[in-house]
Design a protein around this motif. Structure first.
Motif: not given
Lengths: 498, 402
Positions: A74, A80, A100, A464
């Motif tokens: 990621c 996220r 996310a 993030l």
């Protein structure tokens, strides 16, 4: 959902959803991926159910290596990540984001080591708070912090939220009861902070991590301190004709050098709701009820209970019972522990607040709350960790009546402003999350908040991990890193120098 | 060479801003009582906070005290004692060990060094009691964190982050601590004649009992003569402290005596002597010998402390005694610090850290006084330092490990 702004979903990430899911399946094979809407519904909110959002995908890793690979993946693709333990947060700390990955740690559910000689337990983060106590209670030990959700909440989540409980005046919060963690940074690096030894060799990163609400790293292992269970515990149930007298009684107990294991206060509406629900035998003709629990060696508890009783009488209590058995002690607690569901019976919905105030300000805050209650036309019942000044006002409302949720939220925000105005804080134990995020400027200046965000920048420079929580605005790290030089002369001839 | 002695937080802010603008590093000190810890400063200028004094808030019933950072710790402890209260973390006094006088040190220094004492095993260190700070970062920005209430999770706990940062992240100007009632009385149970391994077993047993100890230390015979004017010079003592209200202390001492009798002869040390004894343990009295022979402060899991010492002694000449149930080891070297051997053994025995708290400046310039960290952790530490102090203005190099 009322008007909460979350970070704008990243269109590029949303467009790549299928590819991301396929890659996640490679990193976490087997049952570890939930992508169907029906399955993801179970994860759409946490304990703050007013807010709901489906995540991009739910990932349930089983190993530290998987957590590391998910985060690294990621990180490299600017995706996220929202970490989640058991999802019991009352402030929306685990609220998913549309774009996310929701990283759920519930499969990390094993106790790794019990070390009685060093009074330590090493647990995976998904083990419940109560699960730790259960693993050692046959040896007479327990883990002290006891948030009311302890049957469900995870120890990893406790680290993220720095969870408390009714015993924390005497025994401390999570931060004071953990010895070490293993965690994964957003870039996938695995680090250890602390262990079975005390204190840090360098900066107290463990202290910074505790209560960081999932914005700094993902906890993959926790080493906690366990304590020998106190030999005995007894409680007093004391009723007062006014909250001022109850407050003075609390001050006098502490002034006498006594730190009870637990000290709780309830106001009239909370007493009545609890009594109607569990029939604990609470007096209904008092304005404030105190539960004072003393724990420790028998000789000590016996000695102190008499002193507390004398202090209660001096402060004009009108009822006073002392538990003579564990059963009776637990009956005193039954009403307090059921206070939230009890209030849930007298009102379709309630909204639980969590400010802390200097204790002496209690009368002022209670009367301010009564005025606000009239202004907003909504009832409020109060339970209060009296020893440490942590208030839990329960605002009564009906979400089905148009505008009542918004009114309840505005009422709650005003209560928290009141707490800050008298020298208190926005949250004693529930965390900021999304719920109190936009109130942070009530307590902190922009420079205060920027310095906190700079800590975030050291751990997660691209923001993030769990964005949209805690901070009203996440300034970019590059921008925050810029130096503003206040160039001056050699300072101040008037400053003494030698 | 200028020493700035500001008297207000605003003046501190201005001085740091000037230093940032001129890229002039500052050595940040209170009374300078712990100046001998860490890599020696090489700064031209000194920021001396000893003029920033005064208790600004003390509400005993609210269990809270705030003071300006340069306020003498001794003054605050007296004020607390007058109200039957204390800092429960029992901050040690490094003065005597480092060749200074007794009773120096400031409340800001207590936070910066994350001080604690024998009660650490029950009540925690300064980090566990700090509630809030006002500080000036190395960016020349004033910020606050925390508050004045004992239960608070609003935002990151930067106050804890500054604990044990030795003035390298920010200059604390005001600090708020939780205070607690002082124990009414105390007694110590001593077990006579145990070797280090037996003592570790006894202490683990005692800590796991319901006696609620607030101290567990072992003084081998090699240091015994230095405590209580030589009272323990002939045999080792394993010491267990109990504090609280009178009836409770007596009850728990009886309980302990029964529990510890299988280990050896026990004796009871009464309050006035007990208090002196634990103060001597806290301040590392046996090694406060007026020399600059290297002294290590080592923190490991309690049950491995004696094994570590045993293994270390096979490689180097050192005297040792134990606090914190055996998990805190004070080591006085006969010659060189032997940092690599010691730290290798710490890793071997499950981890922990060793800080070289006393050594000649030349030694401290050459040996990492603070424990080196694994690469990822060291990098994170550097990033954090850079966020607070990007130009390396505050105590540069003091905690350097390379």
């Amino acid at each position: 959902m009322s008007g909460l702004l979350l970070p704008k979903p990243d269109a590029a990430t949303l467009a790549k959803r299928e590819e991301i899911i396929a890659d996640m399946r490679i990193i976490v094979p087997g049952e570890g991926i939930v992508e169907a809407e029906s399955g993801m519904r179970a994860f759409e909110s946490d304990g703050l159910t007013a807010y709901r959002q489906l995540p991009l995908v739910v990932v349930l890793p089983e190993t530290v290596a998987q957590v590391s690979r998910v985060l690294k993946y990621c990180h490299e693709r600017n995706i996220r990540v929202v970490p989640r333990g058991s999802g019991t947060s009352l402030s929306g700390g685990a609220l998913p984001l549309e774009d996310a990955v929701l990283l759920v740690m519930s499969r990390f559910n094993r106790i790794l080591e019990i070390d009685l000689a060093n009074r330590a337990v090493v647990a995976q983060p998904g083990v419940t708070n109560l699960g730790i106590t259960q693993a050692v209670e046959h040896e007479g030990f327990y883990y002290a912090p006891d948030p009311s959700s302890q049957i469900a909440c995870s120890i990893g989540g406790n680290v993220a939220e720095n969870s408390g409980g009714v015993h924390c005046l005497k025994y401390g919060l999570t931060a004071n009861n953990i010895l070490g963690i293993q965690m994964v940074l957003m870039n996938g690096e695995v680090i250890r902070l602390g262990g079975k030894h005390l204190d840090s060799e360098g900066y107290d990163l463990l202290g910074l991590m505790t209560g960081s609400e999932g914005l700094l790293g993902v906890v993959t292992e926790v080493t906690v301190r366990i304590l020998k269970k106190p030999e005995t515990a007894r409680a007093l149930l004391i009723g007062f004709p006014s909250s001022e007298q109850a407050g003075q009684c609390v001050a006098d107990i502490i002034g006498a050098g006594i730190i009870p294991g637990g000290m709780e206060m309830m106001d009239r509406p909370a007493i009545h709701a609890a009594e109607a629900f569990v029939h604990a035998g609470y007096p209904l003709d008092v304005e404030a009820l105190l539960i004072v629990e003393l724990d420790g060696p028998q000789a000590e508890v016996h000695h102190l209970i008499e002193r507390v009783e004398a202090i209660a009488h001096k402060n004009g209590c009108t009822t006073n019972r002392i538990s003579n058995s564990d059963e009776e002690r637990l009956s005193f607690w039954a009403g307090r522990k059921a206070a939230f569901p009890a209030v849930g019976r007298i009102s379709p919905d309630y909204y639980c607040m969590d400010g802390t105030i200097p204790r002496k300000e209690l009368p002022r805050v209670l009367s301010g709350m009564r005025e606000l209650s009239e202004k907003y036309g909504l009832g409020v019942a109060n339970v209060f960790h009296a020893g440490d000044g942590n208030l839990h006002p329960l605002i009564l409302y009906d979400a089905n009546k148009p505008g009542e949720l918004e009114r309840a939220e505005a009422f709650g925000a005003d209560i928290l402003r009141l707490c800050v105005n008298v020298g208190g804080v926005l949250t004693g134990e529930h965390g900021v999350g999304v719920e109190k995020r936009d109130l942070m400027p009530e307590m902190f200046s922009e420079e205060d908040l920027n310095q906190q965000i700079r800590v975030k920048c050291a751990f997660d420079p691209n923001h993030l991990l769990n964005p949209g929580k805690v901070f009203p605005q996440l300034h970019r790290c590059a921008e925050l890193g810029r130096m503003h030089i206040h160039r001056g002369q050699m300072p101040f001839p008037d400053i003494p120098r030698f | 060479m200028t020493t700035f002695t500001p008297e207000t937080a605003a003046e501190v802010l201005n001085i740091v801003r000037w230093a940032v603008g001129e890229e002039m590093p500052l050595e940040v000190v209170g009374h300078g009582s712990k100046r001998g810890i860490g890599r020696p400063a090489q700064t031209e200028h000194t920021l001396d906070l000893s003029g920033l004094t005064g208790v600004t808030l003390y509400e005993p019933e609210e269990l809270v005290l705030s003071a300006k950072a340069g306020t003498p710790l001794a003054e605050i402890e007296q004020l607390l004692a007058d109200n039957s209260q204390q800092f429960a973390f029992e901050p040690m006094d490094y003065g005597p060990l480092l060749g200074g006088t007794v009773g120096r040190g400031t409340v800001g220094g207590a936070l910066g060094a994350n001080l604690s004492g024998p009660r650490r095993i029950k009540a925690g260190a300064a980090r566990d009691h700090v509630l809030g700070v006002h500080a000036v970062s190395g960016r020349g920005e004033a910020f606050k964190s925390g508050g004045r209430v004992v239960k608070n999770v609003t935002g990151y706990d930067l106050s804890k982050g500054l604990a044990g940062s030795w003035g390298t992240l920010a200059v604390v100007t005001d600090v708020t601590f939780k205070v607690l009632p002082a124990a009414e009385t105390e007694k110590t149970l001593a077990i006579v004649g145990l070797d280090d391994g037996e003592a570790a077993a006894a202490m683990a047993d005692a800590m796991g009992s319901s006696a609620e100890l607030s101290g567990a230390a072992h003084l081998p015979v090699s240091v015994g003569g230095r405590f209580l004017d030589g009272a323990f010079s002939s045999e080792a003592r394993t010491l267990l402290r109990v504090e609280g209200v009178g009836p409770s202390v007596d009850y728990r001492i009886d309980l302990l005596a029964g529990l510890m009798r299988p280990y050896g002869t026990v004796e009871i040390i009464e309050p006035p002597l007990s208090r002196t004894l634990w103060q001597e343990i806290r301040d590392c009295k046996p090694f406060a010998d007026g020399t600059s022979a290297p002294v290590w402060r080592v923190s490991v899991a309690p049950t491995v402390g004696h094994k570590l010492v045993d293994a270390f002694r096979r490689a180097a000449g050192a005297n040792a005694f134990y606090d914190w149930q055996g998990g805190l080891i004070w080591l006085r070297m006969e010659a060189d610090p032997e940092a690599e051997i010691l730290r290798g053994l710490i890793a071997h025995f499950g981890g922990g850290h060793a800080t070289l708290v006393r050594a000649a400046p030349s030694v401290r310039s050459a040996v990492p006084t603070f424990q080196p960290q694994p690469q990822a952790l060291a990098a994170l530490t550097q990033r954090l330092k850079k966020q607070f102090d990007p130009r390396n203005i505050l105590n540069p190099g003091r905690m350097a490990t390379s």
